[in-house]
Each structure stands twice: as C-alpha cells, then as structure tokens.
Design a protein around this motif. Structure first.
Motif, PDB file in Angstrom:
ATOM      1  N   GLY A  14       4.055  -0.192   7.250  1.00  0.00           N
ATOM      2  CA  GLY A  14       2.842   0.257   6.299  1.00  0.00           C
ATOM      3  C   GLY A  14       1.894  -0.499   6.493  1.00  0.00           C
ATOM      4  N   TYR A  15       1.010  -0.705   5.425  1.00  0.00           N
ATOM      5  CA  TYR A  15      -0.179  -1.574   5.298  1.00  0.00           C
ATOM      6  C   TYR A  15       0.310  -2.920   5.761  1.00  0.00           C
ATOM      7  CZ  TYR A  15      -2.662   2.408   3.289  1.00  0.00           C
ATOM      8  OH  TYR A  15      -2.967   3.684   3.055  1.00  0.00           O
ATOM      9  N   ALA A  16       1.144  -3.493   5.064  1.00  0.00           N
ATOM     10  CA  ALA A  16       1.688  -4.888   5.358  1.00  0.00           C
ATOM     11  C   ALA A  16       2.112  -5.254   6.499  1.00  0.00           C
ATOM     12  CB  ALA A  16       2.626  -5.197   4.006  1.00  0.00           C
ATOM     13  N   ASN A  39      10.448   0.939  11.953  1.00  0.00           N
ATOM     14  CA  ASN A  39      10.094   1.709  10.824  1.00  0.00           C
ATOM     15  C   ASN A  39      10.793   3.003  10.906  1.00  0.00           C
ATOM     16  OD1 ASN A  39       7.769   1.861   8.993  1.00  0.00           O
ATOM     17  ND2 ASN A  39       7.547   3.908   9.920  1.00  0.00           N
ATOM     18  N   LYS A  40      10.982   3.616   9.773  1.00  0.00           N
ATOM     19  CA  LYS A  40      12.037   4.929   9.747  1.00  0.00           C
ATOM     20  C   LYS A  40      11.361   6.082  10.452  1.00  0.00           C
ATOM     21  CE  LYS A  40      11.822   5.651   5.090  1.00  0.00           C
ATOM     22  NZ  LYS A  40      12.784   5.786   3.607  1.00  0.00           N
ATOM     23  N   VAL A  83      16.086   1.030   8.332  1.00  0.00           N
ATOM     24  CA  VAL A  83      16.886  -0.426   8.144  1.00  0.00           C
ATOM     25  C   VAL A  83      17.979  -0.036   7.174  1.00  0.00           C
ATOM     26  CG1 VAL A  83      16.636  -2.561   6.968  1.00  0.00           C
ATOM     27  CG2 VAL A  83      14.838  -1.600   8.658  1.00  0.00           C
ATOM     28  N   LEU A 109       9.058  -3.465   3.326  1.00  0.00           N
ATOM     29  CA  LEU A 109       9.501  -1.853   3.598  1.00  0.00           C
ATOM     30  C   LEU A 109       8.835  -0.999   2.308  1.00  0.00           C
ATOM     31  CD1 LEU A 109      13.185  -2.939   3.911  1.00  0.00           C
ATOM     32  CD2 LEU A 109      11.826  -1.803   5.560  1.00  0.00           C
ATOM     33  N   GLY A 110       7.837  -1.885   1.542  1.00  0.00           N
ATOM     34  CA  GLY A 110       7.101  -0.655   0.673  1.00  0.00           C
ATOM     35  C   GLY A 110       7.507  -0.450  -0.579  1.00  0.00           C
ATOM     36  N   ASP A 300       4.496  -4.301  -1.079  1.00  0.00           N
ATOM     37  CA  ASP A 300       4.973  -3.728  -2.441  1.00  0.00           C
ATOM     38  C   ASP A 300       6.215  -4.294  -2.622  1.00  0.00           C
ATOM     39  OD1 ASP A 300       2.761  -2.416  -2.546  1.00  0.00           O
ATOM     40  OD2 ASP A 300       3.598  -0.653  -3.475  1.00  0.00           O
ATOM     41  N   THR A 318      -1.031  -3.396  -4.255  1.00  0.00           N
ATOM     42  CA  THR A 318      -1.989  -2.535  -3.570  1.00  0.00           C
ATOM     43  C   THR A 318      -2.021  -2.630  -2.197  1.00  0.00           C
ATOM     44  OG1 THR A 318      -3.635  -3.728  -3.671  1.00  0.00           O
ATOM     45  CG2 THR A 318      -3.753  -2.503  -5.889  1.00  0.00           C
ATOM     46  N   ALA A 319      -2.662  -1.292  -1.525  1.00  0.00           N
ATOM     47  CA  ALA A 319      -2.922  -1.538  -0.080  1.00  0.00           C
ATOM     48  C   ALA A 319      -3.715  -2.522   0.456  1.00  0.00           C
ATOM     49  CB  ALA A 319      -3.651   0.028   0.416  1.00  0.00           C
ATOM     50  N   GLN A 320      -4.701  -2.879  -0.488  1.00  0.00           N
ATOM     51  CA  GLN A 320      -5.687  -4.057  -0.230  1.00  0.00           C
ATOM     52  C   GLN A 320      -5.112  -5.185  -0.063  1.00  0.00           C
ATOM     53  OE1 GLN A 320      -9.741  -5.979  -2.454  1.00  0.00           O
ATOM     54  NE2 GLN A 320      -8.850  -4.448  -3.440  1.00  0.00           N
ATOM     55  N   LYS A 379     -15.282   4.992  -1.587  1.00  0.00           N
ATOM     56  CA  LYS A 379     -13.729   5.258  -1.403  1.00  0.00           C
ATOM     57  C   LYS A 379     -13.582   5.705   0.097  1.00  0.00           C
ATOM     58  CE  LYS A 379      -9.635   6.282  -3.131  1.00  0.00           C
ATOM     59  NZ  LYS A 379      -8.757   5.020  -3.956  1.00  0.00           N
TER      60      LYS A 379
HETATM   61  C1  LIG Z   1      -1.096   8.329  -4.139  1.00  0.00           C
HETATM   62  C2  LIG Z   1      -1.450   6.960  -4.091  1.00  0.00           C
HETATM   63  C3  LIG Z   1      -2.737   6.198  -4.129  1.00  0.00           C
HETATM   64  C4  LIG Z   1      -2.941   4.946  -3.917  1.00  0.00           C
HETATM   65  N1  LIG Z   1      -4.219   4.484  -3.713  1.00  0.00           N
HETATM   66  C5  LIG Z   1      -4.381   2.958  -3.750  1.00  0.00           C
HETATM   67  C6  LIG Z   1      -5.609   2.831  -3.929  1.00  0.00           C
HETATM   68  O1  LIG Z   1      -6.664   3.171  -3.699  1.00  0.00           O
HETATM   69  N2  LIG Z   1      -5.901   1.425  -3.162  1.00  0.00           N
HETATM   70  C7  LIG Z   1      -4.874   0.240  -2.954  1.00  0.00           C
HETATM   71  O2  LIG Z   1      -5.146  -0.731  -2.917  1.00  0.00           O
HETATM   72  N3  LIG Z   1      -3.605   0.888  -2.974  1.00  0.00           N
HETATM   73  C8  LIG Z   1      -3.323   2.236  -3.456  1.00  0.00           C
HETATM   74  N4  LIG Z   1      -2.144   2.577  -3.594  1.00  0.00           N
HETATM   75  C9  LIG Z   1      -0.791   1.565  -3.441  1.00  0.00           C
HETATM   76  C10 LIG Z   1      -0.717   1.601  -2.007  1.00  0.00           C
HETATM   77  O3  LIG Z   1      -0.476   2.745  -1.256  1.00  0.00           O
HETATM   78  C11 LIG Z   1       0.480   0.463  -1.692  1.00  0.00           C
HETATM   79  O4  LIG Z   1       0.611  -0.526  -2.476  1.00  0.00           O
HETATM   80  C12 LIG Z   1       0.904   0.190  -0.399  1.00  0.00           C
HETATM   81  O5  LIG Z   1       1.107   1.427   0.495  1.00  0.00           O
HETATM   82  C13 LIG Z   1       1.947  -0.822  -0.059  1.00  0.00           C
HETATM   83  O6  LIG Z   1       1.979  -1.024   1.157  1.00  0.00           O
HETATM   84  P1  LIG Z   1       3.396  -1.503   1.953  1.00  0.00           P
HETATM   85  O7  LIG Z   1       2.992  -1.687   3.457  1.00  0.00           O
HETATM   86  O8  LIG Z   1       3.899  -2.778   1.189  1.00  0.00           O
HETATM   87  O9  LIG Z   1       4.185  -0.426   1.845  1.00  0.00           O
HETATM   88  P2  LIG Z   1       4.194   1.194   2.340  1.00  0.00           P
HETATM   89  O10 LIG Z   1       2.878   1.522   2.413  1.00  0.00           O
HETATM   90  O11 LIG Z   1       5.138   1.781   1.527  1.00  0.00           O
HETATM   91  O12 LIG Z   1       4.835   1.143   3.737  1.00  0.00           O
HETATM   92  C14 LIG Z   1       6.175   0.904   3.918  1.00  0.00           C
HETATM   93  C15 LIG Z   1       6.819   1.264   5.298  1.00  0.00           C
HETATM   94  O13 LIG Z   1       8.121   1.007   5.378  1.00  0.00           O
HETATM   95  C16 LIG Z   1       9.012   2.204   5.620  1.00  0.00           C
HETATM   96  N5  LIG Z   1      10.281   1.995   5.397  1.00  0.00           N
HETATM   97  C17 LIG Z   1      10.552   1.901   4.102  1.00  0.00           C
HETATM   98  N6  LIG Z   1      11.912   1.773   4.019  1.00  0.00           N
HETATM   99  C18 LIG Z   1      12.467   1.740   5.105  1.00  0.00           C
HETATM  100  C19 LIG Z   1      13.683   1.604   6.001  1.00  0.00           C
HETATM  101  N7  LIG Z   1      14.761   1.535   5.225  1.00  0.00           N
HETATM  102  N8  LIG Z   1      13.806   1.367   7.142  1.00  0.00           N
HETATM  103  C20 LIG Z   1      12.613   1.541   7.769  1.00  0.00           C
HETATM  104  N9  LIG Z   1      11.506   1.832   7.510  1.00  0.00           N
HETATM  105  C21 LIG Z   1      11.443   1.900   6.305  1.00  0.00           C
HETATM  106  C22 LIG Z   1       8.119   3.159   5.282  1.00  0.00           C
HETATM  107  O14 LIG Z   1       8.384   4.576   5.752  1.00  0.00           O
HETATM  108  C23 LIG Z   1       6.622   2.789   5.333  1.00  0.00           C
HETATM  109  O15 LIG Z   1       6.301   3.258   6.565  1.00  0.00           O
HETATM  110  C24 LIG Z   1      -1.854   4.007  -3.644  1.00  0.00           C
HETATM  111  C25 LIG Z   1      -0.465   4.651  -3.730  1.00  0.00           C
HETATM  112  C26 LIG Z   1      -0.400   5.801  -3.862  1.00  0.00           C
HETATM  113  C27 LIG Z   1       0.947   6.290  -3.887  1.00  0.00           C
END
Ligand SMILES: Cc1cc2nc3c(=O)[nH]c(=O)nc-3n(C[C@H](O)[C@H](O)[C@H](O)COP(=O)(O)OP(=O)(O)OC[C@H]3O[C@@H](n4cnc5c(N)ncnc54)[C@H](O)[C@@H]3O)c2cc1C
Length: 403
Positions: A14-16, A39-40, A83, A109-110, A300, A318-320, A379
């Motif tokens: 994901g973003y992180a 990643n899955k 995972v 893992l988000g 997350d 957040t994604a940011q 945006k």
């Molecule tokens: C509709 C919506 C709008 C949003 N708008 C904003 C915004 O405007 N601004 C902002 O900053 N944030 C926004 N967010 C929040 C933001 O999307 C999350 O905070 C961000 O995606 C977190 O990033 P991450 O990398 O931690 O996790 P994720 O983006 O959830 O990525 C996690 C990754 O891990 C993978 N994964 C998960 N479990 C497993 C596993 N067991 N095995 C292998 N892979 C796995 C997933 O498939 C994914 O690719 C929004 C969220 C949503 C749902």
C-alpha cells in the motif's frame, strides 16, 4: 570471513509499504541488502480513490497499477502472496507462497473494515475497503436499480450509507454525480431515489471548520442526501438498518446498504504482537515495535503518537502519513545498515481535502481553507502526487488525474 547481505522483508504494498521500497531502492546499494516485498495482489491500489469505484465514477482498473512497475529487480524481489503469520521471535513470516526469513521486517498490511459488532453489518452491508468491495458496492446499487424496473419497490431505489466520516462524505459526493446518470440509463426518475446517511455522532467531519462542514452538507442535501446525525445504527438486515432515535427503535428500509464508518488495522496484528488495539500497535518514535528494534510497523497498522505522556494521541491514519512513515522507515533502515542511530519520526501535515464529486470539495491546505473548484483541483494534485512520489514520472503521467 563470509559477508551476508541483510534480509529486508516488507509486508504490504500500500502507501506505506511501497513508499518504503521506493525509497530503499534509491538509497541502498545492491551489495548492502536483499529486499523482498510481499503483497496479496500483483497490483497496488489507490485506496484513497476507492469511493469513486464504489459510486461508479471510476473503473477499478484505473485506480491500480502493477507493483512490478515500482520494483527494481536488481534490488527487490516481489512475491505475490498472502501473509498468514508473523513469527516475530523466530524472525520468519509465513505466507501462501512459503516461509520467509528476515533480519529487518516492515509490517505495512493496512486497513480492513470494522463493524464494531453491529449485528448483521458484516453480512448485509457492502464496504469500501478494497477494489473488490468497492466494485461489489457499485454492482449492488446497480442491480437494485435494475430490479426496481420490475419490482417498483421504493426500497430498490433507497441507499443507506452508514457513517458521515471522510469516506462516507466522499462516497456521497460521487453518488450524487453518478446516480442521475444511472437513472437516465434505466429510465428512472432521480427524484424517486432516496439516499440517507446515518451517523452516530451529533456532528460530522471534525477535521474541518463548521463553515466548511456546512458547505459539504448543503452541497449534498441540495442533491437529495438526507442526514440523520446523532443516530446509532443497532443492526443491519436484508431490509436495511435498525436505528435508535431518542431511545426509540426505527427501521430504515433500503436494498442498498453501505458501511463506511469503521476501519481498523489488519487482524494479523493482534495475532502477531501484544498490546494491539483494533489492529494498531503503538510504535516507538523511530517507528519500531517496543522490544524489537528490527521490526517496523507503519501505515494503518501503527499508532504513531503525537506528543508524549498523558496528552499523547495517535495521529489519524491516512495515506499522507503512511507515505511519510514509509520514507522515514527507509531512512532508519539505511542508518541501521550503517551502524548508526535511528531517528525519530516527525509528521509534516500538509492538510486534507475531502472531495464532493469530481468538481467540488472542501479542504485545508497548508493552513488555508479552500472549497469548491479549487478544492477539487487540489484533490487531483494530491492524488497525482501520491502516484508520482511512489511510481515516478511514467506512472504519474499514465495514472495521474490530469489526463
Ligand atoms: C475511500 C477512502 C478514501 C480515503 N481518502 C483519503 C484521503 O483523501 N487522504 C488520506 O490521506 N487518506 C485517505 N484514506 C485513508 C488511506 O487510504 C489509508 O490510510 C491508507 O491506505 C493506509 O495505507 P497503508 O499502506 O497503511 O495500507 P493500505 O493502503 O491498506 O495497503 C495495505 C496493503 O497490504 C496488502 N495486504 C493486506 N493484508 C495482506 C496480507 N495478509 N498479505 C499480503 N498483503 C496484504 C493490501 O492488499 C494492500 O495492498 C482513505 C481511505 C478510504 C477507504
């Protein structure tokens, strides 16, 4: 003396996770470490765009790109796998494609949906937490609208949205744009469509001023959305929501029921670490897990504290912040490889923009309030920047929002 390269294992693209890999690839030499990314899916999805897919304004394929496009094969091995277990003391991770050892682990893992134990919510509501769930939300609405042509049941044209948070509002903003088009395609009068948003809190969008929130509410209400604030959803079933208004139970009927009010970190976190709450673990200032200097938790799945002592509160996930956490983690790993001390993370909050469809929105950017077309433009800038930062110019040009 034999020289072994460090095994760096990144879980989640994901973003992180992808920000970590992108930055590591720039800073670490081929001889220094082996990076493995798991990643899955074979693709990265823009989670912040999922409401557009859920409302039907974007095909899910347009919000994803192949992870292979970010991976430098000289430095990183990408394994598409799920995972299933993290063995923190054995320093191994179990996946559907085998077991992987690590010297340094990055858990990214988000998020997942969280229904807070509301009866029937997981079963009867669709969500907006992955491309698959976003597509399912859109398909359910479309199917119910098509059913209406023969059933003439008003329930089929009713949509209930649970939650008036950021995701709920962005989803509603897209819906009021796409539903008139869907209605036209099926000969349905848009005035017969009922969209109700139910929120337990008495107010909404606490990150914005009252003036900006009012702008968003007026925008949505003038396009047919009805808000029920201070209204707790007690159950979901095949007919809609059961809610409590002034201690009285009410039934709200709809064929399309969408839950946007809750997310949590990956459920694997509770199984892998102690002291995890709703899939999030409090991390140290350098983003490592207490007692495990070689395990970073970011995005997350992490509670990154703002402040110290009793007044400390976690930053909103957040994604940011996820992208900044990824970059900082890469920096700290490089420091560790050099035998130097890791550094504390400092968040640089650039602001937030909440879209109201493609051409409107509200936001605070670099401390300044914006609304309307300028917010919509900002945006798109933010969305494109995320692709550019992780994927570089080529992906930015093909997946960005200024095509
Ligand atoms: C509709 C919506 C709008 C949003 N708008 C904003 C915004 O405007 N601004 C902002 O900053 N944030 C926004 N967010 C929040 C933001 O999307 C999350 O905070 C961000 O995606 C977190 O990033 P991450 O990398 O931690 O996790 P994720 O983006 O959830 O990525 C996690 C990754 O891990 C993978 N994964 C998960 N479990 C497993 C596993 N067991 N095995 C292998 N892979 C796995 C997933 O498939 C994914 O690719 C929004 C969220 C949503 C749902």
């Amino acid at each position: 003396m034999s020289y072994e390269r460090k095994k760096i294992l990144v879980l989640g693209a994901g973003y992180a996770g992808l920000s970590t890999v992108a930055k590591l690839q720039k800073t670490i030499g081929v001889q220094e470490a082996d990076i493995t990314l798991i990643n899955k899916n074979e693709y990265h999805y823009e989670a912040t765009w999922l409401h557009e897919t859920a409302a039907g304004s974007m095909n899910w394929e347009d919000g994803v790109y192949p992870i292979a496009k970010v991976v430098d094969n000289m430095k990183t091995r990408f394994i598409p796998a799920e995972v299933t277990k993290i063995n923190r003391d054995e320093q191994t991770v179990e996946t559907t494609q085998g077991v992987f050892e690590f010297d340094t682990l990055i858990v990214a893992l988000g998020f997942e949906s969280e229904s807070f134990g509301i009866k029937g919510m997981d079963e009867f509501a669709t969500t907006i937490v992955s491309p698959q769930t976003a597509v399912a939300t859109r398909e359910a609405i479309e199917k119910n609208f098509i059913n209406y042509k023969t059933s003439k049941d008003p329930k089929d044209l009713s949509i209930l949205v649970g939650g008036a948070g950021f995701t709920g509002v962005e989803f509603l903003g897209e819906l009021v744009e796409t539903l008139p088009v869907l209605c036209k395609a099926h000969g349905i009068d848009y005035n017969d469509v009922k969209i109700t948003c139910v929120e337990a809190m008495p107010s909404m969008l606490p990150m914005f001023s009252d003036e900006l929130t009012k702008y968003a509410v007026d925008f949505l209400e003038s396009r047919g959305v009805e808000f029920m604030l201070g209204t707790a959803i007690t159950a979901a079933n095949e007919n809609g929501f059961v809610v409590k208004v002034n201690d009285e139970e009410q039934r709200l009927e709809a064929s399309s029921v969408v839950w946007t009010a809750g997310v949590r970190g990956s459920r694997l976190m509770e199984e892998s670490f102690e002291g995890v709450k709703r899939g999030r673990i409090v991390v140290k200032e350098d983003l490592t897990v207490e007692g495990y200097p070689d395990i970073f938790a970011i995005g997350d799945v992490a509670a990154v504290m703002n402040g110290t002592g009793e007044n400390a509160r976690p930053y909103p996930t957040t994604a940011q912040i996820a992208m900044q956490l990824g970059e900082h983690t890469a920096k700290n790993i490089k420091l560790q490889l050099n035998g130097e001390k890791t550094e504390a993370f400092a968040y640089d909050d650039k602001g937030t923009v909440c879209s109201l469809g493609a051409n409107d929105g509200i936001g605070v950017v670099l401390g300044r309030e914006i609304k309307g077309k300028s917010a919509a433009f900002m945006k798109k800038v933010i969305d494109t920047r995320a692709v550019l930062k992780i994927g570089g110019v080529v992906l930015g040009a093909t997946k960005g929002k200024f095509l």
